[in-house]
Design a protein around this motif. Structure first.
Motif, PDB file in Angstrom:
ATOM      1  N   THR A   1       3.140  -0.979   4.090  1.00  0.00           N
ATOM      2  CA  THR A   1       2.874  -0.659   5.482  1.00  0.00           C
ATOM      3  C   THR A   1       1.366  -0.614   5.715  1.00  0.00           C
ATOM      4  O   THR A   1       0.578  -0.805   4.782  1.00  0.00           O
ATOM      5  N   LYS A   2       0.980  -0.372   6.966  1.00  0.00           N
ATOM      6  CA  LYS A   2      -0.436  -0.419   7.329  1.00  0.00           C
ATOM      7  C   LYS A   2      -0.777   0.726   8.278  1.00  0.00           C
ATOM      8  O   LYS A   2       0.092   1.187   9.030  1.00  0.00           O
TER       9      LYS A   2
ATOM     10  N   ASP B   1      -7.529  11.703  11.195  1.00  0.00           N
ATOM     11  CA  ASP B   1      -6.490  10.970  11.921  1.00  0.00           C
ATOM     12  C   ASP B   1      -5.767   9.983  11.007  1.00  0.00           C
ATOM     13  O   ASP B   1      -4.551   9.780  11.124  1.00  0.00           O
ATOM     14  N   THR B   2      -6.505   9.351  10.111  1.00  0.00           N
ATOM     15  CA  THR B   2      -5.880   8.422   9.175  1.00  0.00           C
ATOM     16  C   THR B   2      -4.888   9.145   8.273  1.00  0.00           C
ATOM     17  O   THR B   2      -3.777   8.651   8.021  1.00  0.00           O
ATOM     18  N   MET B   3      -5.259  10.337   7.813  1.00  0.00           N
ATOM     19  CA  MET B   3      -4.349  11.115   6.978  1.00  0.00           C
ATOM     20  C   MET B   3      -3.071  11.461   7.751  1.00  0.00           C
ATOM     21  O   MET B   3      -1.956  11.403   7.204  1.00  0.00           O
ATOM     22  N   LYS B   4      -3.221  11.794   9.028  1.00  0.00           N
ATOM     23  CA  LYS B   4      -2.046  12.128   9.839  1.00  0.00           C
ATOM     24  C   LYS B   4      -1.128  10.913   9.997  1.00  0.00           C
ATOM     25  O   LYS B   4       0.102  11.033   9.884  1.00  0.00           O
ATOM     26  N   VAL B   5      -1.715   9.759  10.250  1.00  0.00           N
ATOM     27  CA  VAL B   5      -0.910   8.556  10.442  1.00  0.00           C
ATOM     28  C   VAL B   5      -0.227   8.146   9.136  1.00  0.00           C
ATOM     29  O   VAL B   5       0.923   7.685   9.145  1.00  0.00           O
ATOM     30  N   LEU B   6      -0.907   8.313   8.014  1.00  0.00           N
ATOM     31  CA  LEU B   6      -0.291   8.010   6.725  1.00  0.00           C
ATOM     32  C   LEU B   6       0.972   8.853   6.512  1.00  0.00           C
ATOM     33  O   LEU B   6       2.007   8.351   6.056  1.00  0.00           O
TER      34      LEU B   6
ATOM     35  N   LEU C   1      -7.228   6.880   2.296  1.00  0.00           N
ATOM     36  CA  LEU C   1      -6.269   6.147   1.475  1.00  0.00           C
ATOM     37  C   LEU C   1      -6.376   6.550   0.001  1.00  0.00           C
ATOM     38  O   LEU C   1      -5.357   6.650  -0.697  1.00  0.00           O
ATOM     39  N   GLU C   2      -7.588   6.782  -0.469  1.00  0.00           N
ATOM     40  CA  GLU C   2      -7.760   7.241  -1.850  1.00  0.00           C
ATOM     41  C   GLU C   2      -7.042   8.565  -2.084  1.00  0.00           C
ATOM     42  O   GLU C   2      -6.365   8.749  -3.111  1.00  0.00           O
TER      43      GLU C   2
ATOM     44  N   ASP D   1       9.793   8.886   0.499  1.00  0.00           N
ATOM     45  CA  ASP D   1       8.892   9.830  -0.169  1.00  0.00           C
ATOM     46  C   ASP D   1       7.563   9.185  -0.516  1.00  0.00           C
ATOM     47  O   ASP D   1       6.554   9.877  -0.692  1.00  0.00           O
ATOM     48  N   TYR D   2       7.568   7.867  -0.636  1.00  0.00           N
ATOM     49  CA  TYR D   2       6.339   7.149  -0.985  1.00  0.00           C
ATOM     50  C   TYR D   2       6.465   5.707  -0.500  1.00  0.00           C
ATOM     51  O   TYR D   2       7.570   5.217  -0.223  1.00  0.00           O
ATOM     52  N   VAL D   3       5.334   5.030  -0.386  1.00  0.00           N
ATOM     53  CA  VAL D   3       5.329   3.589  -0.151  1.00  0.00           C
ATOM     54  C   VAL D   3       4.708   2.927  -1.377  1.00  0.00           C
ATOM     55  O   VAL D   3       3.955   3.553  -2.128  1.00  0.00           O
ATOM     56  N   ASP D   4       5.028   1.682  -1.575  1.00  0.00           N
ATOM     57  CA  ASP D   4       4.498   0.968  -2.731  1.00  0.00           C
ATOM     58  C   ASP D   4       3.073   0.479  -2.478  1.00  0.00           C
ATOM     59  O   ASP D   4       2.260   0.414  -3.403  1.00  0.00           O
ATOM     60  N   LEU D   5       2.786   0.149  -1.237  1.00  0.00           N
ATOM     61  CA  LEU D   5       1.447  -0.315  -0.881  1.00  0.00           C
ATOM     62  C   LEU D   5       1.162   0.065   0.560  1.00  0.00           C
ATOM     63  O   LEU D   5       1.990  -0.170   1.444  1.00  0.00           O
ATOM     64  N   VAL D   6       0.002   0.668   0.801  1.00  0.00           N
ATOM     65  CA  VAL D   6      -0.444   0.909   2.167  1.00  0.00           C
ATOM     66  C   VAL D   6      -1.842   0.314   2.293  1.00  0.00           C
ATOM     67  O   VAL D   6      -2.675   0.436   1.381  1.00  0.00           O
ATOM     68  N   ILE D   7      -2.073  -0.385   3.414  1.00  0.00           N
ATOM     69  CA  ILE D   7      -3.360  -1.031   3.620  1.00  0.00           C
ATOM     70  C   ILE D   7      -3.904  -0.676   5.003  1.00  0.00           C
ATOM     71  O   ILE D   7      -3.151  -0.310   5.910  1.00  0.00           O
TER      72      ILE D   7
END
Length: 347
Positions: free
Chosen positions: A113-114, A132-137, A181-182, A147-153
Motif C-alpha cells: 500500500t501507499k 500525519d504520516t504515522m496516523k495514515v499508516l 516509515l522507518e 496486522d501488518y503490510v508486506d510493503l508500504v511506500i
C-alpha cells in the motif's frame, strides 16, 4: 496426462490405499505424481532486507470498492499472490476483504500500500508531516483489516517537490516523512518500506540521517522507454533498490488507458506473433526479463491468468536489444527536473 494415468489406474491406487504393504510401495509413486502436477511458485525478487516480493502485483488504481474486491479476488484465483493499493485509491477496505476472504494463508500473500506525499492529501499536511504520516499508516492497517503490510511506500515526494520538480529545497520534509516509515517498519507493522516517483534529488536528501534506505522505488516504466530511463535503473542499482513499474502498458497524460502502440502496434505485435503470445505478455516480459517488478491490472479473469504466463519462455537477446532501442513517450516520474537530475525525458 497425469490425470489420465490416475483415472486409468484408479482401482489399483484405491486397492493400495487399503493394503498396508501395497500402500507403502505406492507412496513414492503418489508423491511423485503430486509433485509433478503442482503449480510452480511465482518468481520472486529479493529486497535488500531479505524479504521476497513477487515480480507481478495485481493493481487497483481507479477501481471503486466493488471493482477492487472483484478484481483482486479474481487475481488470487488466477494465481497472483501480490496486490497493490493505496490510501488515496479509496478502496483499501475492499482489498482487505478480498485478502481475508481468499482462503489463502496470510503469509503466502504480499500486500503493498501507499501513503500520500506530505501536502498532496488533506490527511497529510506539510507542517505535520511526520505525525500525519504515522496516523495514515495506522489507518491503512485499519482499512485493510490487517496486522501488518508486506510493503508500504510513499506515493509521491512532498508537495514542494511536485511544484519545483526537485526535492533539494525541501529535504527536511522528505526526511520527516521517511522517518515515519522507518518507525512503522521498526514496530513490525511493515515488512519492507519504499518510495514511488522519487528522483535522485530525493534520494540525496535521504543519503544522510536515515536508519533504513528505501528498498523499492515504484516508477512509471514500460517498453519503449529504454533499459535505463533517465538513469533510474542505474540509480536503483547504486542504492540496492528494486524497481517496480506502474503503468507497464503505457499511460499518456492526454489519453485514457494503455498506449495503443503497445497493445496493437507493429513492433509489439511482431514480437508477440513470434512467440505465440499477446502484446501485453510481451510488454510485461520485457520488464521482468530486465529484473523489474511490475503492477498490472484487469477485471477479466482470463486476462489476469494470461499476465502470469511469462515464465516458460524468454525474448531472445536480439529481441531484447531491439526492444531496448524501441521508443515511445514515457516518463519515470512527473516530479523530477530531468535537467537537474542529469537524465532526460523519454519521448
Amino acid at each position: 496426462a497425469i490425470m489420465g494415468f490416475l483415472l486409468r489406474w484408479r482401482p489399483a491406487v484405491l486397492s493400495a490405499m487399503v493394503r498396508p504393504r501395497a500402500r507403502a510401495a505406492a507412496a513414492p509413486l503418489l508423491l511423485l505424481l503430486l509433485a509433478a502436477s503442482a503449480t510452480p511458485p511465482a518468481p520472486m525478487v529479493t529486497l535488500r532486507n531479505g524479504v521476497k516480493m513477487p515480480f507481478l502485483a495485481a493493481g487497483t488504481w481507479q477501481y471503486n470498492e466493488s471493482e477492487a474486491e472483484a478484481s483482486i479476488s479474481a487475481a488470487f484465483k488466477a494465481g497472483f499472490r501480490m496486490v497493490d493499493t493505496a490510501y488515496d485509491y479509496h478502496n483499501q477496505d475492499a482489498v482487505g476483504r478480498a485478502v481475508r476472504g481468499s482462503g489463502i494463508e496470510r503469509g503466502e500473500l504480499f500486500v503493498e500500500t501507499k501513503v500520500p506525499g506530505c501536502g498532496l492529501d488533506p490527511a497529510v499536511s506539510t507542517n505535520q508531516c511526520y505525525n500525519d504520516t504515522m496516523k495514515v499508516l495506522e489507518q491503512d492497517l485499519q482499512l485493510l483489516g490487517l496486522d501488518y503490510v508486506d510493503l508500504v511506500i510513499i506515493h509521491f515526494p512532498p508537495l514542494g517537490a511536485m511544484i519545483t520538480r526537485t526535492c533539494s529545497l525541501i529535504c527536511g520534509e522528505v526526511r520527516d516523512q521517511w522517518r515515519a516509515l522507518e518507525d512503522f517498519y521498526a514496530a513490525g507493522k511493515a515488512k519492507a518500506i519504499g518510495v514511488s516517483n522519487y528522483c535522485e534529488s530525493c534520494f540525496n536528501c535521504l543519503a544522510k540521517d536515515t536508519k533504513v534506505f528505501p528498498m523499492v522505488n515504484q516508477i512509471g516504466y514500460h517498453i519503449g522507454m529504454g533499459k535505463d530511463p533517465s538513469g533510474f535503473r542505474s540509480l536503483a542499482d547504486k542504492h540496492g533498490m528494486v524497481l517496480q513499474a506502474y503503468s507497464p502498458l503505457g499511460n499518456k497524460p492526454w489519453q485514457k488507458g494503455a498506449d495503443p502502440e503497445i497493445l496493437t502496434g507493429n513492433f509489439t505485435s511482431t514480437l508477440a506473433k513470434g512467440h505465440g503470445k499477446s502484446t501485453i505478455q510481451v510488454a510485461l516480459k520485457w520488464l521482468v526479463q530486465h529484473g523489474v517488478a511490475a503492477v498490472t491490472k484487469s477485471g477479466n479473469a482470463e486476462h489476469l491468468a494470461s499476465d502470469l504466463g511469462l515464465w516458460s519462455w524468454n525474448l531472445t537477446d536480439a529481441e531484447m536489444d531491439q526492444a531496448d532501442k524501441f521508443r515511445l513517450f514515457g516518463t519515470p516520474s512527473f516530479s523530477c527536473n530531468f535537467a537537474e537530475e542529469g537524465g532526460e525525458l523519454v519521448v
